[in-house]
Design a protein around this motif. Structure first.
Motif, PDB file in Angstrom:
ATOM      1  N   LEU A  52       0.957  -1.207  -0.146  1.00 43.44           N
ATOM      2  CA  LEU A  52      -0.010   0.093  -0.077  1.00 43.44           C
ATOM      3  C   LEU A  52       0.683   1.196  -0.064  1.00 43.44           C
ATOM      4  O   LEU A  52       1.590   1.344   0.775  1.00 43.44           O
ATOM      5  CB  LEU A  52      -0.981  -0.088   1.131  1.00 43.44           C
ATOM      6  CG  LEU A  52      -1.594   1.199   1.385  1.00 43.44           C
ATOM      7  CD1 LEU A  52      -2.872   1.349   0.267  1.00 43.44           C
ATOM      8  CD2 LEU A  52      -2.435   1.203   2.726  1.00 43.44           C
ATOM      9  N   GLY A  53       0.733   2.242  -0.872  1.00 40.50           N
ATOM     10  CA  GLY A  53       1.482   3.316  -0.973  1.00 40.50           C
ATOM     11  C   GLY A  53       0.730   4.496  -1.898  1.00 40.50           C
ATOM     12  O   GLY A  53      -0.435   4.057  -2.420  1.00 40.50           O
ATOM     13  N   GLY A  54       1.234   5.388  -1.951  1.00 40.37           N
ATOM     14  CA  GLY A  54       0.672   6.499  -3.021  1.00 40.37           C
ATOM     15  C   GLY A  54       0.571   6.091  -4.202  1.00 40.37           C
ATOM     16  O   GLY A  54       1.326   5.542  -4.835  1.00 40.37           O
ATOM     17  N   ASN A  55      -0.391   6.577  -4.988  1.00 40.84           N
ATOM     18  CA  ASN A  55      -0.580   6.032  -6.280  1.00 40.84           C
ATOM     19  C   ASN A  55       0.210   6.377  -7.280  1.00 40.84           C
ATOM     20  O   ASN A  55       0.412   5.679  -8.422  1.00 40.84           O
ATOM     21  CB  ASN A  55      -1.808   6.816  -6.977  1.00 40.84           C
ATOM     22  CG  ASN A  55      -2.173   8.141  -6.910  1.00 40.84           C
ATOM     23  OD1 ASN A  55      -1.007   8.826  -6.735  1.00 40.84           O
ATOM     24  ND2 ASN A  55      -3.317   8.779  -6.826  1.00 40.84           N
ATOM     25  N   VAL A  56       1.165   7.375  -7.067  1.00 44.73           N
ATOM     26  CA  VAL A  56       2.267   7.596  -7.956  1.00 44.73           C
ATOM     27  C   VAL A  56       3.472   6.582  -7.636  1.00 44.73           C
ATOM     28  O   VAL A  56       3.968   5.944  -8.732  1.00 44.73           O
ATOM     29  CB  VAL A  56       2.998   9.201  -7.588  1.00 44.73           C
ATOM     30  CG1 VAL A  56       4.344   8.970  -8.321  1.00 44.73           C
ATOM     31  CG2 VAL A  56       2.129  10.247  -7.995  1.00 44.73           C
ATOM     32  N   HIS A  57       3.739   6.159  -6.372  1.00 39.96           N
ATOM     33  CA  HIS A  57       4.544   5.044  -6.311  1.00 39.96           C
ATOM     34  C   HIS A  57       4.311   3.716  -6.869  1.00 39.96           C
ATOM     35  O   HIS A  57       4.922   2.942  -7.313  1.00 39.96           O
ATOM     36  CB  HIS A  57       4.883   4.927  -4.568  1.00 39.96           C
ATOM     37  CG  HIS A  57       5.219   6.158  -3.861  1.00 39.96           C
ATOM     38  ND1 HIS A  57       6.539   6.654  -4.228  1.00 39.96           N
ATOM     39  CD2 HIS A  57       4.786   6.677  -2.707  1.00 39.96           C
ATOM     40  CE1 HIS A  57       6.489   7.871  -3.505  1.00 39.96           C
ATOM     41  NE2 HIS A  57       5.660   7.487  -2.554  1.00 39.96           N
ATOM     42  N   ALA A  58       2.869   3.436  -7.147  1.00 45.88           N
ATOM     43  CA  ALA A  58       2.460   2.314  -7.538  1.00 45.88           C
ATOM     44  C   ALA A  58       2.382   2.296  -9.143  1.00 45.88           C
ATOM     45  O   ALA A  58       2.335   1.306  -9.735  1.00 45.88           O
ATOM     46  CB  ALA A  58       1.060   1.956  -7.217  1.00 45.88           C
ATOM     47  N   MET A  59       2.801   3.120  -9.935  1.00 46.10           N
ATOM     48  CA  MET A  59       3.154   3.296 -11.190  1.00 46.10           C
ATOM     49  C   MET A  59       3.983   2.416 -11.725  1.00 46.10           C
ATOM     50  O   MET A  59       5.176   2.413 -11.103  1.00 46.10           O
ATOM     51  CB  MET A  59       3.176   4.824 -11.576  1.00 46.10           C
ATOM     52  CG  MET A  59       1.930   5.581 -11.577  1.00 46.10           C
ATOM     53  SD  MET A  59       2.582   7.271 -12.256  1.00 46.10           S
ATOM     54  CE  MET A  59       1.122   8.304 -12.088  1.00 46.10           C
ATOM     55  N   LEU A  60       3.938   1.944 -12.904  1.00 43.05           N
ATOM     56  CA  LEU A  60       4.867   0.801 -13.515  1.00 43.05           C
ATOM     57  C   LEU A  60       5.610   1.624 -14.704  1.00 43.05           C
ATOM     58  O   LEU A  60       6.744   1.027 -14.946  1.00 43.05           O
ATOM     59  CB  LEU A  60       4.234  -0.311 -14.181  1.00 43.05           C
ATOM     60  CG  LEU A  60       3.345  -1.111 -13.231  1.00 43.05           C
ATOM     61  CD1 LEU A  60       2.710  -2.327 -13.882  1.00 43.05           C
ATOM     62  CD2 LEU A  60       4.052  -1.875 -12.052  1.00 43.05           C
ATOM     63  N   GLU A  61       5.473   2.890 -14.621  1.00 43.23           N
ATOM     64  CA  GLU A  61       6.413   3.741 -15.541  1.00 43.23           C
ATOM     65  C   GLU A  61       6.202   5.045 -15.358  1.00 43.23           C
ATOM     66  O   GLU A  61       5.158   5.470 -14.789  1.00 43.23           O
ATOM     67  CB  GLU A  61       6.124   3.309 -16.966  1.00 43.23           C
ATOM     68  CG  GLU A  61       5.115   3.869 -17.701  1.00 43.23           C
ATOM     69  CD  GLU A  61       4.558   3.652 -19.145  1.00 43.23           C
ATOM     70  OE1 GLU A  61       5.264   2.504 -19.436  1.00 43.23           O
ATOM     71  OE2 GLU A  61       3.853   4.032 -19.615  1.00 43.23           O
ATOM     72  N   ARG A  62       7.280   5.816 -15.715  1.00 43.49           N
ATOM     73  CA  ARG A  62       7.076   7.288 -15.490  1.00 43.49           C
ATOM     74  C   ARG A  62       6.087   7.798 -16.793  1.00 43.49           C
ATOM     75  O   ARG A  62       6.347   7.933 -17.714  1.00 43.49           O
ATOM     76  CB  ARG A  62       8.424   7.911 -15.472  1.00 43.49           C
ATOM     77  CG  ARG A  62       8.373   9.559 -14.953  1.00 43.49           C
ATOM     78  CD  ARG A  62       9.815   9.975 -14.908  1.00 43.49           C
ATOM     79  NE  ARG A  62       9.640  11.178 -14.476  1.00 43.49           N
ATOM     80  CZ  ARG A  62       9.529  12.478 -15.311  1.00 43.49           C
ATOM     81  NH1 ARG A  62       9.155  12.157 -16.604  1.00 43.49           N
ATOM     82  NH2 ARG A  62       9.423  13.591 -14.874  1.00 43.49           N
ATOM     83  N   PRO A  63       4.975   8.145 -16.694  1.00 39.98           N
ATOM     84  CA  PRO A  63       4.013   8.313 -17.705  1.00 39.98           C
ATOM     85  C   PRO A  63       4.277   9.987 -18.141  1.00 39.98           C
ATOM     86  O   PRO A  63       5.132  10.648 -17.774  1.00 39.98           O
ATOM     87  CB  PRO A  63       2.583   8.809 -16.777  1.00 39.98           C
ATOM     88  CG  PRO A  63       2.891   9.069 -15.603  1.00 39.98           C
ATOM     89  CD  PRO A  63       4.190   8.504 -15.180  1.00 39.98           C
ATOM     90  N   GLY A  64       4.087   9.878 -19.589  1.00 41.58           N
ATOM     91  CA  GLY A  64       4.275  11.104 -20.311  1.00 41.58           C
ATOM     92  C   GLY A  64       4.043  12.272 -19.945  1.00 41.58           C
ATOM     93  O   GLY A  64       4.803  13.414 -20.178  1.00 41.58           O
ATOM     94  N   TYR A  65       2.920  12.437 -19.185  1.00 41.10           N
ATOM     95  CA  TYR A  65       2.598  13.569 -18.560  1.00 41.10           C
ATOM     96  C   TYR A  65       3.000  13.897 -17.370  1.00 41.10           C
ATOM     97  O   TYR A  65       2.633  14.955 -16.726  1.00 41.10           O
ATOM     98  CB  TYR A  65       0.904  13.461 -18.447  1.00 41.10           C
ATOM     99  CG  TYR A  65       0.379  12.270 -17.555  1.00 41.10           C
ATOM    100  CD1 TYR A  65       0.513  12.522 -15.987  1.00 41.10           C
ATOM    101  CD2 TYR A  65      -0.183  11.208 -18.130  1.00 41.10           C
ATOM    102  CE1 TYR A  65       0.188  11.405 -15.209  1.00 41.10           C
ATOM    103  CE2 TYR A  65      -0.497  10.190 -17.281  1.00 41.10           C
ATOM    104  CZ  TYR A  65      -0.373  10.271 -15.874  1.00 41.10           C
ATOM    105  OH  TYR A  65      -0.702   9.431 -15.212  1.00 41.10           O
ATOM    106  N   ALA A  66       3.836  13.074 -16.884  1.00 37.30           N
ATOM    107  CA  ALA A  66       4.548  13.649 -15.337  1.00 37.30           C
ATOM    108  C   ALA A  66       5.201  14.983 -15.483  1.00 37.30           C
ATOM    109  O   ALA A  66       5.870  15.191 -16.507  1.00 37.30           O
ATOM    110  CB  ALA A  66       5.404  12.436 -15.065  1.00 37.30           C
ATOM    111  N   PRO A  67       5.072  15.418 -14.607  1.00 37.87           N
ATOM    112  CA  PRO A  67       5.986  16.947 -14.392  1.00 37.87           C
ATOM    113  C   PRO A  67       7.393  16.523 -14.148  1.00 37.87           C
ATOM    114  O   PRO A  67       7.796  15.540 -13.940  1.00 37.87           O
ATOM    115  CB  PRO A  67       5.497  17.576 -13.037  1.00 37.87           C
ATOM    116  CG  PRO A  67       4.996  16.276 -12.287  1.00 37.87           C
ATOM    117  CD  PRO A  67       4.219  15.499 -13.037  1.00 37.87           C
TER     118      PRO A  67
END
Length: 289
Positions: free
Chosen positions: A189-204
Motif C-alpha cells: 500500500l502506497g501513494g498512487n504515484v509510487h504504484a505506477m509501473l512507468e513514469r508517464p509522459g504527462y509527469a511533471p
C-alpha cells in the motif's frame, strides 16, 4: 541508506512466527462498494503474487478496502502487508502484532514519533483508520493466519539529493521481501504515484521514476484506487496540507492503460480521522478504549 544485510533483518523480523492472541472488538462492516472493489482486485490479480495498491492518502475507505483484501488472501495462504512507513518502525509493528492489543499496546504504538504530526505537516498517512488496519492484521494472526507487516519507506530525514533515491530504495525493500516470501501474497500500500509501473509522459519534470517501474520484472498488478466523489487529505505544494476533492479517476473499475494495470472506483471517499489534528481528542473518544 541501509545495507541489504539490514533489510534481511527487517524481513526476518516481519516474517516472524504467528503469535496467537485474542481480539476484543469486531471490525466495522464495509460498504458494498468497498467489498466489491476488494473482490474485483482479488479476481483480476489471479495468481499474481505482488499487488501494488496505489492510494489517495488520508481516507477512511482505503484502509478498510486493504483489510478486506488482506483477509481474503490470508484465508488462502501467507500475506505480507507492506505500508508506506519509515523502515525504522518495523520493530514497533512487530511488537504490536505480537501483543494482545490491549490499551497499553495501543498507546505504545501510537506514542511513536511516526504518528505525531501537526496539521501543517500532516500528509494523511497517520490516521485512526491506519491504526485499525494494523489491529486487523494482529487479529488475523490471532486467528492463526500466516500474516506479517513490513515498513518499507525511507526515514523522513533521509538525504533527498537524488530525486529517484526514495522510490528506488522502496523498490529494493519490496523486491527483497518478495524474494523472502516463497508463496502467498505481498500487498504493497502506497501513494498512487509510487504504484505506477512507468513514469508517464504527462509527469511533471520533478516527478521521480516510480517504485513500480523498478519492479516490473516481478509482474506486479498495479491498482489505482479512486472514487466518484468525496475528499482525501494530502500535501501538495505550494498549497498547505489539507482536504482535496477526488478527481473521479480512474473512471471505472476494470483494466487500465499504463502506468497501471487495473483500477477500482469507490462511490465516495471521506477524510480519515487524522492523528495529531485539532480534533484528535474527539477521534480518540470515537475509537474508544
Amino acid at each position: 541508506m541501509e545495507c541489504k544485510a539490514t533489510w534481511r533483518r527487517w524481513l526476518l523480523a516481519a516474517l516472524m512466527a504467528v503469535s496467537i492472541v485474542s481480539y476484543a472488538r469486531p471490525p466495522a462492516s464495509a460498504g458494498s462498494d468497498i467489498a466489491d472493489a476488494a473482490q474485483a482486485i482479488h479476481t483480476h490479480a489471479g495468481a499474481h503474487r505482488l499487488i501494488l495498491l496505489g492510494e489517495l492518502h488520508g481516507t477512511r475507505e482505503i484502509p478498510e478496502l486493504v483489510r478486506l483484501l488482506a483477509t481474503r488472501y490470508a484465508a488462502q495462504g501467507p500475506v505480507l502487508l507492506a505500508l508506506e512507513m519509515p523502515h525504522r518502525e518495523q520493530a514497533s509493528l512487530n511488537a504490536y502484532l505480537s501483543s494482545n492489543g490491549d490499551a497499553h499496546a495501543r498507546a505504545t504504538l501510537r506514542a511513536r514519533a511516526l504518528w505525531q504530526r501537526a496539521d501543517t505537516d500532516h500528509d494523511g498517512r497517520r490516521s485512526e483508520e491506519m491504526l485499525e488496519l494494523i489491529e486487523a492484521m494482529r487479529v488475523l494472526r490471532g486467528q492463526g493466519r500466516d500474516v506479517a507487516m513490513l515498513a518499507y519507506d525511507t526515514a523522513a530525514d533521509a538525504p533527498r539529493n537524488d530525486a529517484n533515491a526514495r522510490d528506488r530504495f522502496m523498490a529494493e525493500v519490496v523486491r527483497a521481501a518478495h524474494g523472502a516470501l516463497p508463496r502467498g501474497r505481498l500487498l504493497v500500500l502506497g501513494g498512487n504515484v509510487h504504484a505506477m509501473l512507468e513514469r508517464p509522459g504527462y509527469a511533471p519534470p520533478q516527478m521521480p521514476v516510480p517504485m513500480g517501474a523498478y519492479l516490473r520484472d516481478l509482474q506486479p498488478v498495479s491498482v489505482r484506487i479512486g472514487a466518484a466523489a468525496g475528499e482525501f487529505w494530502a500535501c501538495r505544494q505550494p498549497r498547505p496540507c489539507g482536504a482535496l476533492a477526488v478527481d473521479g479517476s480512474p473512471g471505472h473499475t476494470g483494466p487500465q492503460p499504463m502506468p497501471y494495470t487495473f483500477g477500482v472506483m469507490l462511490e465516495r471517499m471521506s477524510v480519515a480521522r487524522l492523528i495529531g489534528r485539532a480534533d484528535d481528542a474527539e477521534n480518540r473518544r470515537a475509537v474508544g478504549p
